[in-house]
Write a protein that holds these residues in place. Structure first.
Motif, PDB file in Angstrom:
ATOM      1  N   LEU A  32       0.810  -1.222   0.000  1.00  0.00           N
ATOM      2  CA  LEU A  32       0.000   0.000   0.000  1.00  0.00           C
ATOM      3  C   LEU A  32       0.841   1.270   0.000  1.00  0.00           C
ATOM      4  CD1 LEU A  32      -2.727  -0.992   2.617  1.00  0.00           C
ATOM      5  CD2 LEU A  32      -2.834  -1.182   0.133  1.00  0.00           C
ATOM      6  N   MET A  33       2.151   1.134   0.143  1.00  0.00           N
ATOM      7  CA  MET A  33       3.005   2.318   0.249  1.00  0.00           C
ATOM      8  C   MET A  33       2.876   3.281  -0.937  1.00  0.00           C
ATOM      9  SD  MET A  33       4.250   2.429   3.178  1.00  0.00           S
ATOM     10  CE  MET A  33       5.301   3.842   2.894  1.00  0.00           C
ATOM     11  N   PRO A  34       2.789   2.790  -2.192  1.00  0.00           N
ATOM     12  CA  PRO A  34       2.600   3.746  -3.295  1.00  0.00           C
ATOM     13  C   PRO A  34       1.332   4.590  -3.132  1.00  0.00           C
ATOM     14  CG  PRO A  34       3.278   1.622  -4.153  1.00  0.00           C
ATOM     15  CD  PRO A  34       2.993   1.420  -2.694  1.00  0.00           C
TER      16      PRO A  34
ATOM     17  N   THR B  62      -5.485   7.430   1.924  1.00  0.00           N
ATOM     18  CA  THR B  62      -5.358   7.179   3.362  1.00  0.00           C
ATOM     19  C   THR B  62      -6.701   6.868   4.013  1.00  0.00           C
ATOM     20  OG1 THR B  62      -5.488   9.559   3.798  1.00  0.00           O
ATOM     21  CG2 THR B  62      -3.309   8.604   3.558  1.00  0.00           C
ATOM     22  N   SER B  63      -7.761   7.485   3.551  1.00  0.00           N
ATOM     23  CA  SER B  63      -9.067   7.265   4.175  1.00  0.00           C
ATOM     24  C   SER B  63      -9.747   5.986   3.707  1.00  0.00           C
ATOM     25  CB  SER B  63      -9.994   8.465   3.896  1.00  0.00           C
ATOM     26  OG  SER B  63      -9.487   9.629   4.505  1.00  0.00           O
ATOM     27  N   LEU B  64      -9.121   5.284   2.761  1.00  0.00           N
ATOM     28  CA  LEU B  64      -9.653   3.995   2.295  1.00  0.00           C
ATOM     29  C   LEU B  64      -8.641   2.878   2.489  1.00  0.00           C
ATOM     30  CD1 LEU B  64     -11.402   5.025  -1.075  1.00  0.00           C
ATOM     31  CD2 LEU B  64     -12.439   4.753   1.179  1.00  0.00           C
ATOM     32  N   ILE B  65      -7.703   3.081   3.406  1.00  0.00           N
ATOM     33  CA  ILE B  65      -6.609   2.127   3.571  1.00  0.00           C
ATOM     34  C   ILE B  65      -7.102   0.739   3.953  1.00  0.00           C
ATOM     35  CG2 ILE B  65      -6.260   2.854   5.967  1.00  0.00           C
ATOM     36  CD1 ILE B  65      -3.320   2.197   5.620  1.00  0.00           C
TER      37      ILE B  65
ATOM     38  N   GLN C 153       3.573   9.579   5.162  1.00  0.00           N
ATOM     39  CA  GLN C 153       4.478   8.450   5.007  1.00  0.00           C
ATOM     40  C   GLN C 153       5.693   8.861   4.190  1.00  0.00           C
ATOM     41  OE1 GLN C 153       3.690   5.367   6.708  1.00  0.00           O
ATOM     42  NE2 GLN C 153       2.424   7.013   7.547  1.00  0.00           N
ATOM     43  N   VAL C 154       6.789   9.119   4.885  1.00  0.00           N
ATOM     44  CA  VAL C 154       8.015   9.540   4.218  1.00  0.00           C
ATOM     45  C   VAL C 154       8.684   8.311   3.621  1.00  0.00           C
ATOM     46  CG1 VAL C 154      10.239  10.687   4.514  1.00  0.00           C
ATOM     47  CG2 VAL C 154       8.272  11.403   5.886  1.00  0.00           C
ATOM     48  N   PRO C 155       9.088   8.340   2.350  1.00  0.00           N
ATOM     49  CA  PRO C 155       9.684   7.158   1.712  1.00  0.00           C
ATOM     50  C   PRO C 155      10.954   6.711   2.428  1.00  0.00           C
ATOM     51  CG  PRO C 155       9.194   8.864   0.089  1.00  0.00           C
ATOM     52  CD  PRO C 155       9.004   9.482   1.423  1.00  0.00           C
TER      53      PRO C 155
END
Length: 430
Positions: free
Chosen positions: A34-36, A76-79, A371-373
């Protein structure tokens, strides 16, 4: 001595089991997928809330801000919705089955157990449960639905097609019966929970599991305990960060998303709901990598007398600034190093505790949850996550780490220098 070896073997065996567990691995890898999406949401949110009046006016006048906020909301609101697919997908891969079908049926099962919001014109999915609030429920549903789906495939409870049928059609029909069984099972689960005092499966999970776990993870002592376990594993040669990674993601990522949602709602940084989160862990729980090794590298650059330590410091300072510390961990080495074990374990604990106290005392603002890469340079990641004060805090923590590492490194360096002098003398004699 044998007792110590037995304890070490048991610790390493337990850590290896955790690391290779199909279910924990599915959670860790599924959330990593999910990071992308989280990065899209994070960047959009950063652009939307930059504290520059001219920029804000430009976004408002052009209407771009609406779409930036939408990009953040739809990520983020649908994670939880996305996680219900990716966790089941990764679990099916771990179990050697077709992953797409498992992911799809898991997403359906999560949606069917999601509470409905009743309005005058009908019933609708409550989007609040599709974000951080529903993440624990989504992971549980993904593991159960994904495992059941794969179990039916393992047991060959499928519709078999003739060999002449194309593989795409054959695979679709093979997964049809398992998907129907699992799907309707969760339909009845949703109905059953609607008759209870909880009203829904999602409410049950949140009330019984998620809320207590989040309260537990909201304690600084819980995070310090996780970091302690991580560092002990590192000392024994195991990649502790990988072992605890699934726990960090599951417990602390929801805190970041809560903060991001609060920022989108216009809440000031000082009033954000959480001090800690996955980003907090990434920024402060060992600056430069596990063990806070960037501090050690700077100590080596400034104070090393032994040639080998000077060379190692020069080679590792670049990667260390980008949170890549394997060169120093295995090059010095820090693994199974009795002299460096104490600072290697304690520095990240001290840095984390000081960071928490600084934020709790409102000296430094709370992190916005962005979320910082991984691999973003030190200080730059601090600015992105919370502003220039966070970067200053990182500098202070690096200095504290240097003070802790210094006396232990001087002992190590003295031994190395003596060894080099002996080797040099032996060379001259020959």
């Amino acid at each position: 001595m044998k007792d110590k070896e037995q304890i070490m073997d048991k610790v390493m065996l337990f850590a290896e089991k955790v690391k290779t567990n199909n279910y924990l691995s599915a959670i860790s890898n599924g959330l990593m997928m999910l990071m992308p999406l989280l990065m899209i949401g994070s960047i959009a949110l950063l652009l939307a809330v930059l504290p520059i009046d001219a920029w804000k006016q430009f976004l408002t006048d052009t209407g771009i801000r609406t779409y930036l906020m939408a990009a953040s909301t739809l990520t983020t609101s649908l994670i939880a919705l996305y996680a219900s697919f990716t966790v089941a997908y990764c679990l099916a891969e771990n179990l050697g089955q077709k992953a797409i079908g498992a992911g799809c049926i898991s997403a359906f099962c999560f949606l069917i157990i999601t509470p409905l919001a009743n309005f005058e014109t009908g019933s609708y999915l409550d989007i609040g449960w599709l974000g951080a609030k529903g993440l624990f429920g989504a992971m549980i549903v993904a593991l159960i639905a994904g495992r059941l789906y794969c179990l039916f495939l393992d047991k060959k409870i499928i519709i078999k097609m003739p060999e002449s049928v194309p593989p795409v059609v054959s695979n679709t029909f093979a997964g049809l019966f398992p998907a129907i069984i699992v799907g309707f099972l969760f339909v009845f689960v949703a109905f059953g929970f609607s008759l209870t005092k909880y009203g829904s499966f999602a409410d049950f999970v949140y009330g019984i599991i998620a809320a207590p776990l989040q309260n537990l993870s909201g304690s600084i002592w819980s995070l310090l305990f996780i970091i302690l376990i991580q560092m002990v594993l590192w000392i024994f040669g195991l990649h502790g960060s990988l072992v605890v990674g699934s726990f960090i993601s599951a417990l602390y990522l929801p805190m970041d998303t809560m903060n991001m949602e609060a920022v989108m709602a216009g809440v000031a940084n000082s009033d954000l709901p959480n001090i800690m989160g996955k980003t907090f862990y990434g920024l402060f729980a060992g600056i430069g990598g596990a063990g806070g090794t960037l501090s050690l590298i700077f100590v080596m650059l400034i104070f090393a007398k032994a040639k080998q330590h000077k060379a190692i410091a020069k080679l590792t300072v670049g990667p260390g600034c980008f949170t890549i510390n394997e060169p120093i961990v295995f090059g010095l080495p820090l693994i199974l190093n009795p002299i460096m074990a104490i600072p290697f374990i304690t520095v990240p604990l001290i840095q984390t505790l000081v960071a928490y106290l600084a934020i709790a005392a409102n000296i430094v603002p709370r992190l916005n949850g962005v979320q910082v890469p991984f691999g973003m340079p030190i200080l730059v990641n601090g600015v992105l996550a919370g502003g220039w004060k966070v970067a200053v805090l990182q500098v202070v923590l690096i200095a504290i780490g240097m003070l802790v590492y210094f006396p232990f490194f001087k002992v190590l360096d003295k031994q190395a220098l003596k060894s080099e002098e002996v080797s040099s003398e032996e060379t001259l004699v020959q």
